[in-house]
Design a protein around this motif. Structure first.
Motif: not given
Length: 88
Positions: A65-83
């Protein structure tokens, strides 16, 4: 390595998030064991699934994964965890 505003590298942040998820899951299993006195019957299937997901995620995060996709995946995981934290 690019550090903006004191933020850490995306790959290191992903590794820390993964370690947190593992520790949090282990604590949940121990809490379940303490309250119900048994572990779920599906635990072996879940362990295999987690291991396969960890291998796939590590491979994607480290080499594909390029850096931007890695950041998007990390953001999704963190949003799901927060919700999950707020709504359960």
């Amino acid at each position: 390595m690019i550090i903006l505003f004191g933020w850490e590298d995306a790959r290191k942040t992903s590794g820390i998030a993964a370690a947190f998820i593992v520790l949090n899951s282990a604590a949940g299993l121990l809490g379940n064991l303490a309250s119900v006195q048994r572990l779920p019957a599906e635990l072996p299937i879940l362990v295999v699934s987690v291991f396969a997901g960890a291998l796939l995620g590590t491979w994607l995060g480290v080499s594909l994964l390029p850096r931007c996709r890695l950041l998007q995946g990390l953001a999704i995981v963190l949003v799901i965890a927060a919700m999950k934290l707020f709504f359960t």
